[in-house]
Scaffold this motif. Structure first.
Motif, PDB file in Angstrom:
ATOM      1  N   ARG A 177       6.019  12.320  -2.528  1.00  0.00           N
ATOM      2  CA  ARG A 177       6.205  13.267  -3.631  1.00  0.00           C
ATOM      3  C   ARG A 177       5.816  14.666  -3.167  1.00  0.00           C
ATOM      4  O   ARG A 177       4.810  14.842  -2.495  1.00  0.00           O
ATOM      5  CB  ARG A 177       5.334  12.890  -4.823  1.00  0.00           C
ATOM      6  N   GLU A 178       6.602  15.640  -3.557  1.00  0.00           N
ATOM      7  CA  GLU A 178       6.388  17.028  -3.153  1.00  0.00           C
ATOM      8  C   GLU A 178       5.548  17.777  -4.190  1.00  0.00           C
ATOM      9  O   GLU A 178       5.759  17.620  -5.395  1.00  0.00           O
ATOM     10  CB  GLU A 178       7.753  17.706  -3.000  1.00  0.00           C
ATOM     11  N   TYR A 179       4.594  18.587  -3.703  1.00  0.00           N
ATOM     12  CA  TYR A 179       3.744  19.403  -4.569  1.00  0.00           C
ATOM     13  C   TYR A 179       3.692  20.826  -4.030  1.00  0.00           C
ATOM     14  O   TYR A 179       3.820  21.050  -2.823  1.00  0.00           O
ATOM     15  CB  TYR A 179       2.336  18.804  -4.672  1.00  0.00           C
ATOM     16  N   TRP A 218       3.175  17.296   0.697  1.00  0.00           N
ATOM     17  CA  TRP A 218       3.723  15.980   0.394  1.00  0.00           C
ATOM     18  C   TRP A 218       2.607  14.961   0.263  1.00  0.00           C
ATOM     19  O   TRP A 218       1.722  14.898   1.110  1.00  0.00           O
ATOM     20  CB  TRP A 218       4.676  15.540   1.501  1.00  0.00           C
TER      21      TRP A 218
END
Length: 76
Positions: free
Chosen positions: A26-28, A3
């Motif tokens: 934001r998710e990665y 994140w």
């Protein structure tokens, strides 16, 4: 999952971006991708300063609830 989190210094208090419209974590898929996006975000802040100091961080598993320490912030 990794994140990307942002915290803003507002009225002397580090405030999670999740409390402000448009600044949710934001998710990665990987740490590398998160670190690349973190670098991009920090660069954009240098080019286009925002109203408050900020600090960006990548966390594994879930979004950060507390800002990373030690925290000096970066002009953004």
């Amino acid at each position: 999952m990794w994140w990307l989190n942002v915290f803003f210094l507002i009225n002397g208090v580090w405030t999670p971006g999740s409390q402000l419209e448009g600044w949710a974590p934001r998710e990665y898929a990987s740490e590398q991708e998160c670190l690349e996006r973190k670098s991009f975000a920090e660069n954009e802040c240098r080019l286009h300063p925002l109203k408050h100091a900020s600090v960006w961080s990548c966390t594994f598993g879930e979004p950060a609830k507390e800002p990373p320490a030690p925290l000096g912030g970066a002009p953004c």
